[in-house]
Design an enzyme around this catalytic site. Structure first.
Site, PDB file in Angstrom:
ATOM      1  N   PHE A   1      -0.582  -9.865   7.963  1.00  0.00           N
ATOM      2  CA  PHE A   1      -1.094 -10.225   6.395  1.00  0.00           C
ATOM      3  C   PHE A   1      -1.980 -11.306   6.182  1.00  0.00           C
ATOM      4  O   PHE A   1      -1.412 -12.465   6.518  1.00  0.00           O
ATOM      5  CB  PHE A   1       0.075 -10.242   5.393  1.00  0.00           C
ATOM      6  CG  PHE A   1       0.797  -8.801   5.579  1.00  0.00           C
ATOM      7  CD1 PHE A   1       0.193  -7.700   4.797  1.00  0.00           C
ATOM      8  CD2 PHE A   1       1.836  -8.646   6.187  1.00  0.00           C
ATOM      9  CE1 PHE A   1       0.900  -6.407   4.775  1.00  0.00           C
ATOM     10  CE2 PHE A   1       2.422  -7.278   6.349  1.00  0.00           C
ATOM     11  CZ  PHE A   1       1.962  -6.261   5.617  1.00  0.00           C
ATOM     12  N   LYS A   2      -3.304 -11.139   5.813  1.00  0.00           N
ATOM     13  CA  LYS A   2      -4.156 -12.280   6.013  1.00  0.00           C
ATOM     14  C   LYS A   2      -4.101 -12.906   4.328  1.00  0.00           C
ATOM     15  O   LYS A   2      -4.474 -12.637   3.455  1.00  0.00           O
ATOM     16  CB  LYS A   2      -5.609 -11.654   6.071  1.00  0.00           C
ATOM     17  CG  LYS A   2      -6.805 -12.633   6.486  1.00  0.00           C
ATOM     18  CD  LYS A   2      -7.866 -12.156   6.870  1.00  0.00           C
ATOM     19  CE  LYS A   2      -8.982 -12.750   7.566  1.00  0.00           C
ATOM     20  NZ  LYS A   2     -10.065 -11.900   8.011  1.00  0.00           N
TER      21      LYS A   2
END
Length: 399
Positions: free
Chosen positions: A195-196
């Site tokens: 998850f960026k």
């Protein structure tokens, strides 16, 4: 990749595998993706992936520059998905608002069907609040497309977290947990996902909480040592630095102590930050892997040898692949970043603090503040455009 890549994205436990679950052969993709004329400069139609070229064997005598470089770092193309799957089979991917906009601009594809199905989701449709309904549609579209990508790549799928939440730790955590639950509902496990998250203090704190739950995070828009060190202390799986953007800022601005110190030493500010961050991570035993993006030429790549991942534009990657000049005839390939360089690097007492919000804010210079804000503004604008588009096309036809 970005992305990776922009899709700059399995196990991240070693530098030899970039966000890869395992190195199995990829599915044929030309039969899945049409290849229309694409302009890689148009952000609204960028569909990015991370690739590793397995056609060249490990270097045993300077077969190509790419072979030689690959002994030291994972070299990952930063490319639009449709560029060339045969030469650069995709190994990982990133799903983002920009990707959704690109999908919606194309003729029917498996991805377009994933978006249409999201817009017809019964749960989302049943929500009373228009805002909650739209958020549900967007989340579902990201996850549906991410699910399709997970079938095509052996590595991880990185999902962009809404940058408008970047200053709210609990909102980021809630968003990621919601996305993860949606992925689990379509049988995509956590080990296939990243998850960026923008590297604000609140984003880094969210990464700390998520990593403690076994959810791996990818910190982006890192432009200062304080961001990199705080993210490493938080246990972020991937920390991404943009060397070219820092160089551009330094050419046109002044007044940033960290950048001016590097310039005074005769160093490129972007490369200097990568060197310091890498040596900090490896000297003090942090689990994070360092990813470098925004490289502008082959010399940048040579100067980064030893860093965990180098996201490389296709033009530079192709030049490296096409060069068959023996190492000792043209370039000396030196591992500039290693456990040895980390052990020898000296940090000041100020750099070895336990980072908290006050110290973090005080250490953020104007370059990091401006570049971080610009990156988040771009992500936020893309997210707004997706919502506007979905508002116009919902409900979709023929679903």
């Amino acid at each position: 990749m970005a992305a990776a890549a922009s899709l700059h994205t399995a196990s991240l436990s070693s530098s030899s595998t970039l966000l890869q679950h395992n190195r199995r052969s990829t599915l044929p993709v030309r039969s899945v993706f049409p290849i229309p004329a694409f302009n890689s400069r148009r952000s609204c139609t960028q569909i990015r992936a991370s690739f590793t070229d397995f056609s060249a064997s490990p270097n045993t005598g300077g077969r190509t520059e790419l072979d030689a470089l690959s002994r030291f770092s994972e070299v990952v193309p930063d490319t639009v998905v449709f560029d060339d799957f045969e030469r650069f089979p995709p190994t990982a991917a990133t799903v983002s608002s920009s990707l959704l906009l690109g999908i919606c601009s194309l003729p029917d594809t498996a991805f377009k069907g994933a978006v249409d199905t999201a817009l017809a989701d019964k749960h989302c449709y049943g929500l009373e609040s228009p805002e909650a309904r739209m958020t549900c549609f967007v989340n579902k579209a990201l996850v549906n497309v991410g699910g399709e990508l997970s079938k095509l790549v052996p590595g991880r799928v990185s999902t962009e977290v809404d940058a408008r939440l970047a200053y709210d730790t609990h909102a980021i955590v809630g968003k990621v947990e919601n996305l993860l639950n949606m992925y689990n509902s379509i049988d995509v496990p956590a080990e296939r996902l990243l998850f960026k998250i923008p590297a604000t203090w609140q984003g880094i704190e969210a990464a700390r909480l998520l990593e403690s739950e076994g959810i791996q995070t990818h910190m982006t828009f890192v432009y200062s040592f304080s961001q990199a060190a705080a993210a490493a202390q938080a246990g972020a799986s991937v920390i991404q630095i943009f060397v070219g953007r820092l160089r551009d800022w330094a050419r046109n601005h002044s007044g940033d102590p960290e950048i001016e110190a590097a310039v005074k030493r005769g160093e490129d500010p972007g490369l200097a930050l990568v060197t310091k961050a890498y040596n900090y991570i490896h000297k003090y035993g942090h689990k994070s892997k360092l990813m470098v993006a925004s490289v502008r030429n082959k010399q940048d790549v040579f100067n980064l040898l030893g860093v965990d991942y180098i996201i490389t534009p296709l033009k530079i990657l192709q030049a490296l692949k096409e060069s068959t000049t023996p190492d000792d005839d043209k370039y000396t390939f030196v591992e500039r970043l290693s456990s040895k360089s980390a052990a020898a690097y000296n940090f000041t007492e100020e750099e070895l603090v336990k980072w908290d919000q006050l110290k973090f804010a005080s250490a953020m210079g104007p370059a990091a503040l401006e570049l971080l804000a610009a990156g988040m503004d771009g992500y936020s604008e893309q997210a707004k455009r997706v919502e506007e588009l979905f508002g116009k096309i919902w409900p979709p036809p023929n679903v």
